[in-house]
Enzyme design. Structure first.
Site, mmCIF file in Angstrom:
data_model
loop_
_atom_site.group_PDB
_atom_site.id
_atom_site.type_symbol
_atom_site.label_atom_id
_atom_site.label_comp_id
_atom_site.label_asym_id
_atom_site.label_seq_id
_atom_site.Cartn_x
_atom_site.Cartn_y
_atom_site.Cartn_z
ATOM 1 N N LYS A 79 -109.633 30.373 -86.202
ATOM 2 C CA LYS A 79 -108.876 29.616 -87.202
ATOM 3 C C LYS A 79 -109.303 28.146 -87.220
ATOM 4 O O LYS A 79 -109.330 27.518 -88.284
ATOM 5 C CB LYS A 79 -107.375 29.749 -86.951
ATOM 6 C CG LYS A 79 -106.851 31.187 -87.120
ATOM 7 C CD LYS A 79 -107.001 31.678 -88.548
ATOM 8 C CE LYS A 79 -106.341 33.024 -88.775
ATOM 9 N NZ LYS A 79 -106.429 33.473 -90.177
ATOM 10 N N ALA A 118 -109.779 30.065 -81.883
ATOM 11 C CA ALA A 118 -111.142 29.591 -82.158
ATOM 12 C C ALA A 118 -111.548 29.945 -83.587
ATOM 13 O O ALA A 118 -112.146 29.130 -84.298
ATOM 14 C CB ALA A 118 -112.114 30.204 -81.149
ATOM 15 N N ILE A 165 -94.430 33.391 -89.688
ATOM 16 C CA ILE A 165 -93.996 34.154 -90.860
ATOM 17 C C ILE A 165 -93.727 35.575 -90.377
ATOM 18 O O ILE A 165 -94.555 36.147 -89.652
ATOM 19 C CB ILE A 165 -95.112 34.211 -91.940
ATOM 20 C CG1 ILE A 165 -95.704 32.829 -92.217
ATOM 21 C CG2 ILE A 165 -94.593 34.886 -93.204
ATOM 22 C CD1 ILE A 165 -94.869 31.898 -93.020
ATOM 23 N N TYR A 186 -108.527 34.144 -81.539
ATOM 24 C CA TYR A 186 -107.797 33.847 -82.787
ATOM 25 C C TYR A 186 -107.792 32.335 -83.039
ATOM 26 O O TYR A 186 -108.125 31.876 -84.136
ATOM 27 C CB TYR A 186 -106.371 34.381 -82.669
ATOM 28 C CG TYR A 186 -105.527 34.211 -83.910
ATOM 29 C CD1 TYR A 186 -105.573 35.151 -84.931
ATOM 30 C CD2 TYR A 186 -104.673 33.117 -84.055
ATOM 31 C CE1 TYR A 186 -104.783 35.000 -86.079
ATOM 32 C CE2 TYR A 186 -103.886 32.965 -85.188
ATOM 33 C CZ TYR A 186 -103.946 33.912 -86.194
ATOM 34 O OH TYR A 186 -103.171 33.761 -87.326
ATOM 35 N N ASN A 227 -107.629 35.890 -96.830
ATOM 36 C CA ASN A 227 -106.359 36.000 -96.094
ATOM 37 C C ASN A 227 -106.424 36.989 -94.932
ATOM 38 O O ASN A 227 -105.729 36.808 -93.941
ATOM 39 C CB ASN A 227 -105.258 36.425 -97.082
ATOM 40 C CG ASN A 227 -104.014 36.916 -96.365
ATOM 41 O OD1 ASN A 227 -103.218 36.131 -95.860
ATOM 42 N ND2 ASN A 227 -103.857 38.238 -96.290
ATOM 43 N N GLY A 264 -106.869 41.392 -97.597
ATOM 44 C CA GLY A 264 -105.694 41.716 -96.777
ATOM 45 C C GLY A 264 -104.418 41.654 -97.596
ATOM 46 O O GLY A 264 -103.411 41.097 -97.148
ATOM 47 N N ARG A 288 -100.235 44.117 -97.650
ATOM 48 C CA ARG A 288 -98.950 43.844 -96.985
ATOM 49 C C ARG A 288 -98.889 42.382 -96.554
ATOM 50 O O ARG A 288 -99.853 41.626 -96.722
ATOM 51 C CB ARG A 288 -98.774 44.758 -95.778
ATOM 52 C CG ARG A 288 -99.827 44.576 -94.690
ATOM 53 C CD ARG A 288 -99.500 45.509 -93.521
ATOM 54 N NE ARG A 288 -100.599 45.793 -92.648
ATOM 55 C CZ ARG A 288 -100.736 45.274 -91.421
ATOM 56 N NH1 ARG A 288 -99.886 44.412 -90.962
ATOM 57 N NH2 ARG A 288 -101.753 45.649 -90.666
ATOM 58 N N SER A 310 -104.003 28.865 -89.948
ATOM 59 C CA SER A 310 -102.825 29.035 -89.096
ATOM 60 C C SER A 310 -102.519 27.672 -88.491
ATOM 61 O O SER A 310 -103.408 26.808 -88.429
ATOM 62 C CB SER A 310 -103.143 30.035 -87.975
ATOM 63 O OG SER A 310 -102.143 30.003 -86.972
HETATM 64 P P1 NDP Z 1 -100.715 41.398 -91.360
HETATM 65 O O1 NDP Z 1 -101.098 41.914 -90.022
HETATM 66 O O2 NDP Z 1 -99.378 41.735 -91.917
HETATM 67 O O3 NDP Z 1 -101.819 41.807 -92.446
HETATM 68 C C1 NDP Z 1 -103.184 41.659 -92.152
HETATM 69 C C2 NDP Z 1 -103.954 42.072 -93.372
HETATM 70 O O4 NDP Z 1 -105.364 41.976 -93.110
HETATM 71 C C3 NDP Z 1 -103.682 43.516 -93.761
HETATM 72 O O5 NDP Z 1 -103.650 43.592 -95.159
HETATM 73 C C4 NDP Z 1 -104.899 44.262 -93.222
HETATM 74 O O6 NDP Z 1 -105.203 45.447 -93.946
HETATM 75 C C5 NDP Z 1 -105.977 43.216 -93.431
HETATM 76 N N1 NDP Z 1 -107.132 43.447 -92.569
HETATM 77 C C6 NDP Z 1 -107.195 43.312 -91.225
HETATM 78 N N2 NDP Z 1 -108.429 43.634 -90.782
HETATM 79 C C7 NDP Z 1 -109.156 43.986 -91.877
HETATM 80 C C8 NDP Z 1 -110.497 44.410 -92.080
HETATM 81 N N3 NDP Z 1 -111.351 44.563 -91.053
HETATM 82 N N4 NDP Z 1 -110.895 44.692 -93.332
HETATM 83 C C9 NDP Z 1 -110.041 44.563 -94.388
HETATM 84 N N5 NDP Z 1 -108.769 44.134 -94.261
HETATM 85 C C10 NDP Z 1 -108.323 43.855 -93.016
HETATM 86 O O7 NDP Z 1 -100.929 39.816 -91.258
HETATM 87 P P2 NDP Z 1 -100.188 38.595 -91.964
HETATM 88 O O8 NDP Z 1 -99.850 38.922 -93.358
HETATM 89 O O9 NDP Z 1 -99.154 38.092 -91.060
HETATM 90 O O10 NDP Z 1 -101.370 37.524 -91.921
HETATM 91 C C11 NDP Z 1 -102.178 37.198 -93.029
HETATM 92 C C12 NDP Z 1 -103.001 35.973 -92.657
HETATM 93 O O11 NDP Z 1 -102.119 34.900 -92.300
HETATM 94 C C13 NDP Z 1 -103.919 36.207 -91.458
HETATM 95 O O12 NDP Z 1 -105.140 35.545 -91.659
HETATM 96 C C14 NDP Z 1 -103.152 35.566 -90.309
HETATM 97 O O13 NDP Z 1 -103.997 35.117 -89.293
HETATM 98 C C15 NDP Z 1 -102.488 34.406 -91.026
HETATM 99 N N6 NDP Z 1 -101.312 33.892 -90.317
HETATM 100 C C16 NDP Z 1 -100.169 34.652 -90.176
HETATM 101 C C17 NDP Z 1 -99.084 34.138 -89.505
HETATM 102 C C18 NDP Z 1 -97.804 34.884 -89.315
HETATM 103 O O14 NDP Z 1 -96.888 34.349 -88.670
HETATM 104 N N7 NDP Z 1 -97.669 36.090 -89.835
HETATM 105 C C19 NDP Z 1 -99.108 32.791 -88.901
HETATM 106 C C20 NDP Z 1 -100.344 32.087 -89.122
HETATM 107 C C21 NDP Z 1 -101.393 32.635 -89.804
HETATM 108 P P3 NDP Z 1 -104.603 46.899 -93.453
HETATM 109 O O15 NDP Z 1 -103.114 46.740 -93.341
HETATM 110 O O16 NDP Z 1 -105.008 47.818 -94.557
HETATM 111 O O17 NDP Z 1 -105.257 47.178 -92.149
#
Ligand code: NDP
Length: 261
Positions: free
Chosen positions: A159, A157, A188, A155, A90, A12, A15, A142
């Protein structure tokens, strides 16, 4: 340059938090394999920035919900790097729905992305790392691995399970030279929660709940991941470290205690 010549994989990483982690690892001297699903343009931009830092960037478009595709990607990353030193699980999704209306599809998508993919990537990576008696694995959990939020039952569950998987893996893999930790972001600003932080007013309201009085940044998470991946964290194993500005340290405050605004 605490991670000079280390080979890392961040899921992931086109972005949001994953991109921030990938760039920070490259700043510390690491080569990075980027895994994503839909963001073709974004991933190329991250890869270019890593190459500008003089590091190698590999790019894999992989649906992590698909175990066969995941297996092929992991095998290829290890083959191309030769050695894999760090895995960062991630990639994650959060689908909002009341518990009573949560579909089986939403449950499966969330568990398969947030938990099963982390398990499968870790198992393949750890088999490789165990042969070399060296490895680090970091899961991105998280605050919702420890406290709940409404409308996010799958979500939360996923995490919480990932946090416990961290401990179970640390216990078994520590003797094999592999340290396993987790980093739990607070709020974030990324696309994941864009709808919750849509306006300045919404962001200010959210920040007011956090003792440091600010929304987190991907750099806050990336710094912790880089530290856990480094040799400075050699005795840290099995931990789920929340990087949340103190949000989960607080219980909800009754108004008469709310003098410290
Ligand atoms: P984003 O939604 O910005 O990014 C999610 C990433 O996961 C993207 O790169 C996406 O790829 C990738 N992804 C999702 N599904 C798939 C899949 N099936 N196969 C491959 N890649 C996948 O999320 P964040 O950056 O905010 O979050 C990153 C991590 O941090 C996550 O685990 C989230 O739960 C955790 N988190 C975030 C928080 C926040 O406030 N933002 C708070 C707490 C935890 P693509 O864009 O190409 O689909």
């Amino acid at each position: 340059m605490r991670l000079k010549d280390r080979n890392c994989l961040v899921t992931g990483s086109n972005r949001g938090i994953g991109a921030g982690i990938a760039l920070r690892l490259a700043d510390e001297g690491a080569n990075v394999a980027l895994v994503y699903l839909e963001g073709d343009l974004e991933v190329e931009s991250v890869a270019t920035q890593i190459r500008h830092r003089g590091r190698t960037a590999l790019v894999f478009r992989t649906d992590l919900r698909d175990p066969q595709a995941l297996h092929a990607m992991m095998t290829q990353v290890i083959a191309e790097f030769g050695d894999l030193h760090l895995l960062v699980n991630n990639a994650g999704i959060g689908l909002f729905a009341p518990f009573l209306e949560t579909s089986l599809e939403a449950w499966n998508d969330t568990i398969n992305t947030n938990l099963r993919a982390a398990f499968l990537c870790s198992q393949i990576a750890a088999r490789h790392m165990a042969e070399r008696k060296f490895g680090r694995i970091v899961h991105i959990t998280s605050t919702l691995s420890q406290v709940a939020a409404p409308n996010l039952a799958p979500y939360c569950a996923s995490k919480a399970a990932l946090a416990m998987l961290t401990k179970a893996m640390a216990a078994e893999l520590g003797p094999l030279g592999i340290r396993v930790n987790a980093v739990g972001p607070g709020t974030i600003r990324t696309q994941l929660n864009a709808a919750l932080l849509d306006t300045d007013e919404m962001e200010a309201r959210e920040a007011a709940l956090i003792p440091t009085r600010r929304i987190g940044h991907s750099d806050d998470i990336a710094a912790m991941v880089a530290f856990l991946a480094s040799d400075e964290a050699d005795q840290i194993n099995g931990q789920n470290i929340l990087v949340d500005g103190g949000l989960t340290a607080l219980s909800p405050q009754p108004p008469y205690l709310n003098a410290n605004k």
